[in-house]
Scaffold this active site. Structure first.
Site, PDB file in Angstrom:
ATOM      1  N   THR A 172       4.234   0.284 -28.747  1.00  0.00           N
ATOM      2  CA  THR A 172       5.079  -0.855 -29.134  1.00  0.00           C
ATOM      3  C   THR A 172       5.890  -0.532 -30.391  1.00  0.00           C
ATOM      4  OG1 THR A 172       3.263  -1.775 -30.420  1.00  0.00           O
ATOM      5  CG2 THR A 172       3.477  -2.537 -28.146  1.00  0.00           C
ATOM      6  N   ALA A 173       5.664   0.647 -30.968  1.00  0.00           N
ATOM      7  CA  ALA A 173       6.388   1.149 -32.155  1.00  0.00           C
ATOM      8  C   ALA A 173       6.096   0.345 -33.429  1.00  0.00           C
ATOM      9  CB  ALA A 173       7.904   1.209 -31.901  1.00  0.00           C
ATOM     10  N   GLY A 174       5.041  -0.486 -33.396  1.00  0.00           N
ATOM     11  CA  GLY A 174       4.660  -1.247 -34.589  1.00  0.00           C
ATOM     12  C   GLY A 174       4.199  -0.335 -35.710  1.00  0.00           C
ATOM     13  N   ARG A 207      -6.442   6.072 -23.875  1.00  0.00           N
ATOM     14  CA  ARG A 207      -6.715   5.480 -25.189  1.00  0.00           C
ATOM     15  C   ARG A 207      -8.110   4.857 -25.269  1.00  0.00           C
ATOM     16  NH1 ARG A 207      -0.986   2.602 -26.350  1.00  0.00           N
ATOM     17  NH2 ARG A 207      -0.812   2.764 -24.090  1.00  0.00           N
ATOM     18  N   LYS A 220      -4.178   2.956 -43.076  1.00  0.00           N
ATOM     19  CA  LYS A 220      -3.933   1.597 -42.617  1.00  0.00           C
ATOM     20  C   LYS A 220      -5.172   0.991 -41.988  1.00  0.00           C
ATOM     21  CE  LYS A 220      -2.142   2.416 -37.926  1.00  0.00           C
ATOM     22  NZ  LYS A 220      -3.112   3.020 -37.260  1.00  0.00           N
ATOM     23  N   GLU A 272       0.835  -1.205   0.000  1.00  0.00           N
ATOM     24  CA  GLU A 272       0.000   0.000   0.000  1.00  0.00           C
ATOM     25  C   GLU A 272       0.873   1.260   0.000  1.00  0.00           C
ATOM     26  OE1 GLU A 272      -2.732  -0.036   3.270  1.00  0.00           O
ATOM     27  OE2 GLU A 272      -3.762  -1.845   2.573  1.00  0.00           O
ATOM     28  N   ASP A 302       3.292  11.562 -34.244  1.00  0.00           N
ATOM     29  CA  ASP A 302       2.219  10.878 -33.527  1.00  0.00           C
ATOM     30  C   ASP A 302       2.184  11.415 -32.099  1.00  0.00           C
ATOM     31  OD1 ASP A 302       0.114   9.141 -33.218  1.00  0.00           O
ATOM     32  OD2 ASP A 302       1.193   7.373 -33.909  1.00  0.00           O
ATOM     33  N   SER A 356      -3.690  34.488 -18.636  1.00  0.00           N
ATOM     34  CA  SER A 356      -4.144  33.623 -19.716  1.00  0.00           C
ATOM     35  C   SER A 356      -3.094  32.563 -20.045  1.00  0.00           C
ATOM     36  CB  SER A 356      -4.434  34.456 -20.957  1.00  0.00           C
ATOM     37  OG  SER A 356      -4.537  33.610 -22.065  1.00  0.00           O
ATOM     38  N   VAL A 357      -3.562  31.325 -20.243  1.00  0.00           N
ATOM     39  CA  VAL A 357      -2.661  30.231 -20.633  1.00  0.00           C
ATOM     40  C   VAL A 357      -2.678  30.057 -22.150  1.00  0.00           C
ATOM     41  CG1 VAL A 357      -2.200  27.750 -20.292  1.00  0.00           C
ATOM     42  CG2 VAL A 357      -3.057  29.106 -18.405  1.00  0.00           C
TER      43      VAL A 357
END
Length: 319
Positions: A231-233, A102, A200, A45, A226, A313-314
């Site tokens: 996994t860089a596939g 994701r 793709k 914990e 990106d 302001s951002v």
């Protein structure tokens, strides 16, 4: 340390996910990192001790929910609770990398929407604001009922490539899929270069299959952009497809270098000349490669924290 920041009501704490970045941010602002210890009880914990008074302070906790994501998320929730109970005026969560982002919609039936679940638990724990960089989907901002500042790292990546002195006639900015076209378009506009898209089809998660390239890449230097490389596939297959289609050389860049499983080996063996990433996620020793260049987002985060703290302001940081 930079010139000392004049207001002692601003506090920055780091948990275990990315302490080097937190130290850099604190240094940029000109304040020491807050004193706290994150340990484990014998059963695993999380135990957190804040070792200085933060009563009435605006506290910023820097924690990427990167691997091990559940550990880092739990540390963050417990820290928020500790800060709230210690009478912090505001508890601002700075999440350079937002894990669980994701799963941001139900792509199939009976799927969870973890990005919304994480937003709910951060609010329930007591966060008053979130600062994040390059969320996997911009609509995640709408999952929160508290203010969220969504920063972008693309200008930092673009500046780096501008420094390489490519002529705009030889460049093409490439999105590895349809979802990243907006990101590629922003970089292309800044570099005054055309874009291409890799069309793709993905048969199952983390397995990508390249179909064809939309746009002119022959004889050009391609820059793949990106948000996450896991996994860089996707990115390595895309790089190989670009070279096969006549691209002169291929660079790749992303904000979040998750780089799990076979990623490093794939990048080392790929046609990618250089992979440029930011330090939203700390890269451990086994995740290093001569092909990887890591840029710092510390100044961007420091500017955002100061602007939020000073109630300015951002939005100027998005230009």
């Amino acid at each position: 340390m930079a010139n000392h920041y004049p207001n002692n009501k601003l506090k920055i704490f780091s948990l275990n996910s990315n302490e080097p970045l937190a130290k850099e941010v604190a240094e940029e602002i000109g304040i020491p990192l807050g004193e706290c210890s994150v340990t484990r009880f014998s059963d695993g914990e999380v135990q957190i001790n804040i070792e200085e008074s933060i009563r009435g302070c605006d506290v910023y906790v820097i924690q990427s929910t990167s691997n091990p994501v559940n550990e880092h998320l739990m540390e963050l929730l417990i820290m928020i609770d500790a800060l709230k109970r210690a009478s912090a005026r505001t508890v601002n969560v700075v999440k350079p990398y937002y894990g669980y982002a994701r799963q941001d919609r139900k792509a199939r039936s009976r799927e969870p929407i973890t990005a919304k679940l994480v937003a709910n638990i951060l609010e329930t724990a007591g966060a008053t604001r979130v600062i994040a960089i390059d969320l996997h989907a911009p609509q995640i901002q709408g999952f929160f009922d508290i203010p969220i500042d969504h920063l972008v790292a693309e200008p930092i990546l673009t500046e780096y490539f501008k420094g390489k002195g490519f002529s705009k006639d030889e460049l093409v900015i490439v999105s590895p899929d349809h979802g990243g076209v907006t990101r590629a378009r922003k970089m292309a506009d800044r570099m005054k270069a055309p874009i291409a898209i890799i069309d793709k089809r993905r048969p199952r998660p983390n397995v990508s299959e390249v179909m064809n390239i939309v746009g002119q890449v022959e004889g050009r230097t391609a820059i793949l952009i990106d948000d996450i490389i896991d996994t860089a596939g996707t990115i390595t297959i895309a790089a190989n497809a670009l070279i096969e289609s006549g691209a002169k050389e291929v660079y790749a860049c992303c904000t979040h270098p998750v780089l799990s499983g076979p990623a490093i080996e794939r990048i080392d063996n790929s046609k990618i000349k250089e992979l440029v990433v930011t330090n939203t996620i700390e890269l451990s020793g086994e995740k290093s490669s001569p092909k990887i260049k890591q840029l710092s987002i510390a100044k961007l985060l420091a500017d955002a924290i100061i602007r939020v703290f000073e109630k300015k302001s951002v939005s100027t940081l998005f230009d």
